[in-house]
Design a protein around this motif. Sequence first.
Motif, mmCIF file in Angstrom:
data_model
loop_
_atom_site.group_PDB
_atom_site.id
_atom_site.type_symbol
_atom_site.label_atom_id
_atom_site.label_comp_id
_atom_site.label_asym_id
_atom_site.label_seq_id
_atom_site.Cartn_x
_atom_site.Cartn_y
_atom_site.Cartn_z
ATOM 1 N N ALA A 244 0.834 -1.412 -0.046
ATOM 2 C CA ALA A 244 -0.171 -0.169 0.056
ATOM 3 C C ALA A 244 0.956 1.236 -0.112
ATOM 4 O O ALA A 244 0.530 2.209 -0.820
ATOM 5 N N GLU A 245 1.989 1.322 0.690
ATOM 6 C CA GLU A 245 2.750 2.453 0.661
ATOM 7 C C GLU A 245 3.608 2.714 -0.672
ATOM 8 O O GLU A 245 3.622 3.642 -0.969
ATOM 9 N N ARG A 246 3.883 1.286 -1.172
ATOM 10 C CA ARG A 246 4.652 1.629 -2.450
ATOM 11 C C ARG A 246 3.651 2.036 -3.454
ATOM 12 O O ARG A 246 3.939 3.086 -4.257
ATOM 13 N N LEU A 247 2.364 1.629 -3.538
ATOM 14 C CA LEU A 247 1.362 2.134 -4.462
ATOM 15 C C LEU A 247 1.221 3.501 -4.337
ATOM 16 O O LEU A 247 0.963 4.483 -5.239
ATOM 17 N N SER A 248 0.990 4.037 -3.052
ATOM 18 C CA SER A 248 0.797 5.246 -2.733
ATOM 19 C C SER A 248 1.961 6.292 -3.245
ATOM 20 O O SER A 248 1.458 7.476 -3.984
ATOM 21 N N GLY A 249 3.012 5.942 -3.186
ATOM 22 C CA GLY A 249 4.183 6.541 -3.700
ATOM 23 C C GLY A 249 4.446 6.770 -5.216
ATOM 24 O O GLY A 249 4.291 7.624 -5.761
ATOM 25 N N LEU A 250 3.785 5.535 -5.756
ATOM 26 C CA LEU A 250 4.079 5.633 -7.305
ATOM 27 C C LEU A 250 2.756 6.575 -7.835
ATOM 28 O O LEU A 250 2.922 7.131 -8.752
ATOM 29 N N LEU A 251 1.666 6.516 -7.143
ATOM 30 C CA LEU A 251 0.511 7.309 -7.806
ATOM 31 C C LEU A 251 0.738 8.942 -7.547
ATOM 32 O O LEU A 251 0.662 9.434 -8.335
ATOM 33 N N ASP A 252 1.572 8.925 -6.411
ATOM 34 C CA ASP A 252 2.171 10.621 -6.221
ATOM 35 C C ASP A 252 3.063 10.923 -7.256
ATOM 36 O O ASP A 252 3.093 11.817 -7.665
ATOM 37 N N GLU A 253 3.870 9.678 -7.892
ATOM 38 C CA GLU A 253 4.866 10.401 -8.635
ATOM 39 C C GLU A 253 4.677 10.137 -10.144
ATOM 40 O O GLU A 253 5.397 10.692 -10.985
ATOM 41 N N HIS A 254 3.265 10.003 -10.355
ATOM 42 C CA HIS A 254 2.951 9.643 -11.881
ATOM 43 C C HIS A 254 1.689 10.501 -12.163
ATOM 44 O O HIS A 254 0.449 9.949 -11.944
ATOM 45 N N PRO A 255 1.889 11.785 -12.518
ATOM 46 C CA PRO A 255 0.593 12.585 -12.941
ATOM 47 C C PRO A 255 0.092 12.034 -14.195
ATOM 48 O O PRO A 255 0.713 11.374 -14.780
ATOM 49 N N ALA A 256 -1.100 12.718 -14.596
ATOM 50 C CA ALA A 256 -1.725 12.416 -15.864
ATOM 51 C C ALA A 256 -0.650 12.663 -17.057
ATOM 52 O O ALA A 256 -0.023 13.980 -17.118
ATOM 53 N N ASP A 257 -0.574 11.655 -17.933
ATOM 54 C CA ASP A 257 0.272 12.012 -19.100
ATOM 55 C C ASP A 257 -0.240 11.225 -20.413
ATOM 56 O O ASP A 257 0.377 10.919 -21.347
ATOM 57 N N GLY A 258 -1.508 10.719 -20.201
ATOM 58 C CA GLY A 258 -2.311 10.311 -21.324
ATOM 59 C C GLY A 258 -1.951 8.925 -21.554
ATOM 60 O O GLY A 258 -2.370 8.296 -22.494
ATOM 61 N N ALA A 259 -1.063 8.381 -20.851
ATOM 62 C CA ALA A 259 -0.752 6.982 -21.051
ATOM 63 C C ALA A 259 -0.942 6.035 -19.843
ATOM 64 O O ALA A 259 -1.339 6.455 -18.671
ATOM 65 N N LEU A 260 -0.993 4.613 -20.160
ATOM 66 C CA LEU A 260 -1.153 3.652 -19.251
ATOM 67 C C LEU A 260 0.312 3.310 -18.592
ATOM 68 O O LEU A 260 0.987 2.888 -19.465
ATOM 69 N N SER A 261 0.590 3.285 -17.406
ATOM 70 C CA SER A 261 1.583 2.550 -16.991
ATOM 71 C C SER A 261 1.398 1.084 -16.359
ATOM 72 O O SER A 261 0.416 1.082 -15.835
ATOM 73 N N TYR A 262 2.364 0.358 -16.624
ATOM 74 C CA TYR A 262 2.242 -1.225 -16.177
ATOM 75 C C TYR A 262 3.666 -1.357 -15.410
ATOM 76 O O TYR A 262 4.698 -1.252 -15.962
ATOM 77 N N LEU A 263 3.423 -1.019 -13.892
ATOM 78 C CA LEU A 263 4.353 -0.846 -13.069
ATOM 79 C C LEU A 263 4.243 -2.177 -12.063
ATOM 80 O O LEU A 263 3.305 -2.477 -11.621
ATOM 81 N N ASP A 264 5.416 -2.554 -11.628
ATOM 82 C CA ASP A 264 5.494 -3.290 -10.236
ATOM 83 C C ASP A 264 5.809 -2.465 -9.033
ATOM 84 O O ASP A 264 5.883 -1.289 -9.102
ATOM 85 N N TRP A 265 5.871 -3.154 -7.979
ATOM 86 C CA TRP A 265 5.772 -2.328 -6.730
ATOM 87 C C TRP A 265 7.140 -1.698 -6.633
ATOM 88 O O TRP A 265 7.335 -0.817 -5.738
ATOM 89 N N ALA A 266 8.343 -2.031 -7.441
ATOM 90 C CA ALA A 266 9.482 -1.307 -7.175
ATOM 91 C C ALA A 266 9.408 -0.088 -8.193
ATOM 92 O O ALA A 266 10.546 0.826 -8.356
ATOM 93 N N GLY A 267 8.297 0.232 -8.978
ATOM 94 C CA GLY A 267 8.125 1.306 -9.788
ATOM 95 C C GLY A 267 8.962 0.865 -11.232
ATOM 96 O O GLY A 267 8.996 1.770 -12.274
ATOM 97 N N GLU A 268 9.183 -0.530 -11.413
ATOM 98 C CA GLU A 268 9.767 -0.762 -12.896
ATOM 99 C C GLU A 268 8.726 -1.133 -13.737
ATOM 100 O O GLU A 268 7.660 -1.797 -13.447
ATOM 101 N N SER A 269 8.811 -0.772 -15.050
ATOM 102 C CA SER A 269 7.728 -1.155 -16.059
ATOM 103 C C SER A 269 7.911 -2.719 -16.452
ATOM 104 O O SER A 269 9.088 -3.126 -16.398
ATOM 105 N N ILE A 270 6.847 -3.040 -16.581
ATOM 106 C CA ILE A 270 6.838 -4.671 -17.269
ATOM 107 C C ILE A 270 6.485 -4.840 -18.623
ATOM 108 O O ILE A 270 5.622 -3.782 -19.208
ATOM 109 N N PRO A 271 7.143 -5.631 -19.481
ATOM 110 C CA PRO A 271 6.713 -5.554 -20.868
ATOM 111 C C PRO A 271 5.467 -6.105 -20.884
ATOM 112 O O PRO A 271 4.764 -6.912 -20.123
ATOM 113 N N TRP A 272 4.573 -5.658 -22.103
ATOM 114 C CA TRP A 272 3.400 -5.932 -22.268
ATOM 115 C C TRP A 272 3.247 -7.384 -22.802
ATOM 116 O O TRP A 272 2.209 -8.138 -22.860
#
Length: 245
Positions: free
Chosen positions: A217-245
């Motif tokens: 929950a803490e990690r997700l809260s931090g990621l949401l704070d760090e990612h403002p609207a940019d018109g894109a879908l982010s696919y992220l893990d708990w560490a903030g790393e992008s996951i391949p589609w």
Amino acid sequence: MAGEDNSEQALVVGGQGGIGCAVATQLAQDARFDAVWTVSRKTSTSKGVQCLRPLHTDHSEESIKTLSEQVLEESPRLTRVVIALGTLHGEGYGPEKSLEALQRTSMEVVYRVNCVLPLLWLSALAPGLRKNPDCRVAVLSARVGSIGDNGLGGWYSYRSAKAALNMGLKCASIELARRAKGVKLMAFHPGTVDTALSEPFQRGVPEGKLFTPEFVAERLSGLLDEHPADGALSYLDWAGESIPW
């Protein structure tokens, strides 16, 4: 029920699950939020936390629509939405290891909870989100929903449902980029979390990789704070790393 002009509100769907409950508690402790709606199939209480607003649902389309309208009407500054719905195993079903193990009834349950219901909630919330200048929306996905990352196979229904969810969220992000520029969508992989969903499969988890719901929950809260609207879908893990589609 809306608070003062600078106050914000949040919504957690699946608020009595392991991750959902931890997210709701974390949001309730965040001074930015004066109301945190929690939606669950079980009758819940606010547990003495004044800002928690429990709602009951049977996840029917009518219930989803009615509750979404209520939340949007009473929370004009809905800036966080977390849809924490998911199932991997239950009575009479579990992750399949072979094609021969596939059954229509169990596949329908897994698809409904992991893909259909999150997208129905997003659909019902969309009219209000379009008017919102800043709303970060996270939906629980999973790394096993990645087609590019799938080197093991198996778990047919769960993998397929999460992959379908990701595609639905991708479509939604494209639409919302045109019609709701203040909305940020995130497909979130929490890792292996110490909840009922992962309990039968925790034996092989490496040391230090079985996370508490509170940590996630803490990690997700931090990621949401760090990612403002940019018109894109982010696919992220708990560490903030992008996951391949």
